[in-house]
Scaffold this motif. Structure first.
Motif, short mmCIF file in Angstrom:
data_model
loop_
_atom_site.label_atom_id
_atom_site.label_comp_id
_atom_site.label_asym_id
_atom_site.label_seq_id
_atom_site.Cartn_x
_atom_site.Cartn_y
_atom_site.Cartn_z
N VAL A 101 0.84 -1.19 0.00
CA VAL A 101 0.00 0.00 0.00
C VAL A 101 0.88 1.25 0.00
CG1 VAL A 101 -0.29 0.11 2.51
CG2 VAL A 101 -2.04 1.07 1.02
N VAL A 102 2.08 1.16 0.56
CA VAL A 102 2.98 2.31 0.60
C VAL A 102 3.38 2.72 -0.82
CG1 VAL A 102 5.17 3.21 1.46
CG2 VAL A 102 3.80 1.73 2.90
N PHE A 103 3.58 1.77 -1.71
CA PHE A 103 3.89 2.08 -3.10
C PHE A 103 2.81 2.97 -3.70
CE2 PHE A 103 3.34 1.27 -7.62
CZ PHE A 103 4.62 1.44 -8.12
N GLU A 104 1.56 2.59 -3.51
CA GLU A 104 0.44 3.35 -4.05
C GLU A 104 0.36 4.74 -3.43
OE1 GLU A 104 -3.02 0.89 -3.59
OE2 GLU A 104 -2.05 -0.79 -4.59
N VAL A 105 0.62 4.84 -2.13
CA VAL A 105 0.59 6.13 -1.45
C VAL A 105 1.69 7.04 -1.99
CG1 VAL A 105 0.94 7.27 0.79
CG2 VAL A 105 -0.54 5.26 0.62
N VAL A 106 2.89 6.50 -2.22
CA VAL A 106 4.00 7.30 -2.75
C VAL A 106 3.67 7.81 -4.15
CG1 VAL A 106 6.40 7.18 -3.57
CG2 VAL A 106 5.78 6.23 -1.33
N VAL A 107 3.21 6.94 -5.02
CA VAL A 107 2.88 7.35 -6.39
C VAL A 107 1.78 8.40 -6.38
CG1 VAL A 107 1.93 6.58 -8.61
CG2 VAL A 107 3.71 5.22 -7.46
N ASP A 108 0.74 8.18 -5.57
CA ASP A 108 -0.36 9.13 -5.48
C ASP A 108 0.12 10.48 -4.94
OD1 ASP A 108 -3.28 9.79 -5.52
OD2 ASP A 108 -2.96 9.95 -3.36
N ALA A 109 0.95 10.47 -3.90
CA ALA A 109 1.45 11.72 -3.33
C ALA A 109 2.27 12.50 -4.34
CB ALA A 109 2.28 11.43 -2.08
N CYS A 110 3.09 11.81 -5.10
CA CYS A 110 3.89 12.49 -6.14
C CYS A 110 2.99 13.07 -7.22
CB CYS A 110 4.90 11.51 -6.74
SG CYS A 110 6.23 11.02 -5.62
N GLN A 111 1.99 12.31 -7.64
CA GLN A 111 1.08 12.80 -8.67
C GLN A 111 0.30 14.02 -8.18
OE1 GLN A 111 -0.93 9.14 -9.73
NE2 GLN A 111 0.52 8.75 -11.39
N ARG A 112 -0.11 14.01 -6.91
CA ARG A 112 -0.80 15.18 -6.36
C ARG A 112 0.14 16.38 -6.27
NH1 ARG A 112 -2.13 14.00 -1.29
NH2 ARG A 112 -1.59 11.82 -1.37
N ALA A 113 1.45 16.12 -6.17
CA ALA A 113 2.44 17.20 -6.14
C ALA A 113 2.83 17.65 -7.54
CB ALA A 113 3.67 16.75 -5.36
N GLY A 114 2.24 17.04 -8.56
CA GLY A 114 2.44 17.50 -9.93
C GLY A 114 3.41 16.72 -10.79
N PHE A 115 3.83 15.54 -10.35
CA PHE A 115 4.75 14.75 -11.17
C PHE A 115 4.53 13.26 -10.95
CE2 PHE A 115 6.89 15.10 -7.12
CZ PHE A 115 7.61 13.93 -6.97
N THR A 116 4.97 12.47 -11.90
CA THR A 116 4.97 11.02 -11.77
C THR A 116 6.38 10.61 -11.40
OG1 THR A 116 3.21 10.76 -13.40
CG2 THR A 116 4.59 8.83 -12.97
N PRO A 117 6.55 9.88 -10.30
CA PRO A 117 7.91 9.55 -9.87
C PRO A 117 8.62 8.61 -10.85
CG PRO A 117 6.33 8.31 -8.58
CD PRO A 117 5.54 9.28 -9.42
#
Length: 132
Positions: A32-48
């Motif tokens: 679930v942490v993977f999904e949270v990290v990707v989502d947080a980055c996308q909300r910050a304006g970028f795809t990690p």
């Protein structure tokens, strides 16, 4: 990594990591942490840009210490001190991960009772909720 340009900052925003390579927990619904990290980055304006996916926290922090990327980890991971890795707090919108535990209604075994005692002691230290 200790030599990273942001390592000495008091805190950073996730958007500060937009041009970085990431080390993450394994994806594809295994963490679930993977999904949270990707989502947080996308909300910050970028795809990690994810260069490495790992299954264990010690491996993740070791990869960061080796300079293979940066990572977003739960606050509790900062207690894992690995030479070469530094933990920089986030400010702004900070993602969270909810953890839950279920157990049988019958009285717990002595081993489970010890685990529950450890969790009850640790929760306040890691800024988490309560265990009833």
């Amino acid at each position: 990594p200790r030599a990273h340009r942001l390592a000495e900052e008091d805190s950073i925003e996730i958007a500060d990591l937009a041009d970085e390579v990431f080390v993450t927990y394994a994806g594809f619904s295994r963490s679930v942490v993977f999904e949270v990290v990707v989502d947080a980055c996308q909300r910050a304006g970028f795809t990690p840009t994810i260069r490495h996916e790992v299954g264990e926290t010690a491996t993740l922090v070791s990869f960061v210490a080796a300079g293979l990327g940066v990572a977003l980890v739960p606050q509790s991971v900062q207690h894992m001190q690995i030479t070469g890795a530094v933990y920089v707090p986030l400010h702004g919108e900070v993602p969270t991960v909810e953890l839950a535990m279920a157990m049988r209604s019958e009285p717990p075994s002595p081993h489970l009772e010890r685990v529950l005692t450890c969790l009850r002691e640790a929760l306040p230290q890691i800024g988490a909720g309560t265990l009833s």
